[in-house]
Write a protein that holds these residues in place. Structure first.
Motif, PDB file in Angstrom:
ATOM      1  N   LYS A   2       0.821  -1.203   0.000  1.00  0.00           N
ATOM      2  CA  LYS A   2       0.000   0.000   0.000  1.00  0.00           C
ATOM      3  C   LYS A   2       0.857   1.256   0.000  1.00  0.00           C
ATOM      4  O   LYS A   2       0.472   2.269  -0.571  1.00  0.00           O
ATOM      5  N   ARG A   3       2.022   1.180   0.633  1.00  0.00           N
ATOM      6  CA  ARG A   3       2.922   2.336   0.645  1.00  0.00           C
ATOM      7  C   ARG A   3       3.398   2.674  -0.762  1.00  0.00           C
ATOM      8  O   ARG A   3       3.503   3.841  -1.114  1.00  0.00           O
ATOM      9  N   ALA A   9       1.005   7.299  -6.308  1.00  0.00           N
ATOM     10  CA  ALA A   9      -0.082   8.270  -6.471  1.00  0.00           C
ATOM     11  C   ALA A   9       0.382   9.682  -6.149  1.00  0.00           C
ATOM     12  O   ALA A   9       0.041  10.641  -6.863  1.00  0.00           O
ATOM     13  N   VAL A  10       1.188   9.839  -5.096  1.00  0.00           N
ATOM     14  CA  VAL A  10       1.707  11.157  -4.732  1.00  0.00           C
ATOM     15  C   VAL A  10       2.634  11.683  -5.823  1.00  0.00           C
ATOM     16  O   VAL A  10       2.564  12.855  -6.202  1.00  0.00           O
ATOM     17  N   ALA A  13       0.544  12.734  -8.801  1.00  0.00           N
ATOM     18  CA  ALA A  13      -0.154  13.992  -8.515  1.00  0.00           C
ATOM     19  C   ALA A  13       0.809  15.173  -8.585  1.00  0.00           C
ATOM     20  O   ALA A  13       0.465  16.236  -9.111  1.00  0.00           O
ATOM     21  N   ALA A  14       2.023  14.999  -8.065  1.00  0.00           N
ATOM     22  CA  ALA A  14       3.023  16.072  -8.110  1.00  0.00           C
ATOM     23  C   ALA A  14       3.422  16.380  -9.549  1.00  0.00           C
ATOM     24  O   ALA A  14       3.550  17.549  -9.926  1.00  0.00           O
ATOM     25  N   LEU A  15       3.603  15.357 -10.358  1.00  0.00           N
ATOM     26  CA  LEU A  15       3.949  15.573 -11.767  1.00  0.00           C
ATOM     27  C   LEU A  15       2.817  16.273 -12.523  1.00  0.00           C
ATOM     28  O   LEU A  15       3.067  17.169 -13.329  1.00  0.00           O
ATOM     29  N   ALA A  16       1.587  15.869 -12.249  1.00  0.00           N
ATOM     30  CA  ALA A  16       0.441  16.509 -12.910  1.00  0.00           C
ATOM     31  C   ALA A  16       0.325  17.976 -12.491  1.00  0.00           C
ATOM     32  O   ALA A  16       0.079  18.849 -13.329  1.00  0.00           O
TER      33      ALA A  16
END
Length: 162
Positions: A2-3, A9-10, A13-16
């Protein structure tokens, strides 16, 4: 497990977020450098050879479209007069005038607006593709500054004339 999913995902999101906001950051850096008179910082965001060729191509295209039977003469004039003029104008100082927003005092005590009439707050970003965006002014339809992704950032690489 899960990590790793959370980390992925983080990172995504940062790249987007970076992709979405990086043009605004680049324009803010250009405006700040122009207002401060820092031509080195301004030049870091401009691909001068590509920009010069784009301006020359746009000018030639406009003259060819209007040239009619005088296309050969117009083309020769552009090469003899236009190319050196574009080379002289597309310089760090010339680009500073495009992006500067500082007002200048007039002799009568009033203040003159930004050079070339550009208003930073009125300019809009229009995405062309993942590696290109246009800076447009709704008050001047058709005139656009084209930015391309070069290296690790955005650079001014061309223009479109109305």
């Amino acid at each position: 497990m899960k990590r790793w999913i959370a980390l992925a995902a983080v990172v995504m999101a940062a790249l987007a977020a970076w992709f979405w906001f990086s043009p605004q950051v680049t324009l803010w850096q250009l405006k700040r450098a122009a207002d401060a008179g820092d031509v080195a910082a301004l030049s870091a965001h401009i691909d001068y050879p590509a920009l010069r060729e784009s301006v020359k191509g746009e000018v030639r295209g406009k003259l060819d479209a209007r040239g009619g039977g005088l296309e050969a003469l117009a083309g020769a004039l552009v090469e003899r007069l236009g190319d050196p003029l574009v080379d002289a104008m597309v310089t760090p100082q010339g680009m500073r005038m495009v992006f500067a927003s500082a007002t200048t005092p007039r002799a009568d005590g009033t203040r003159q607006g930004p050079p070339l009439g550009m208003k930073a707050e009125a300019m809009r970003i229009r995405r062309e593709s993942l590696s290109q965006f246009a800076l447009v002014d709704p008050a001047r339809p058709g005139a656009e500054l084209m930015f391309g992704y070069r290296g690790l950032g955005w650079k001014l690489v061309g223009v479109r004339l109305p």
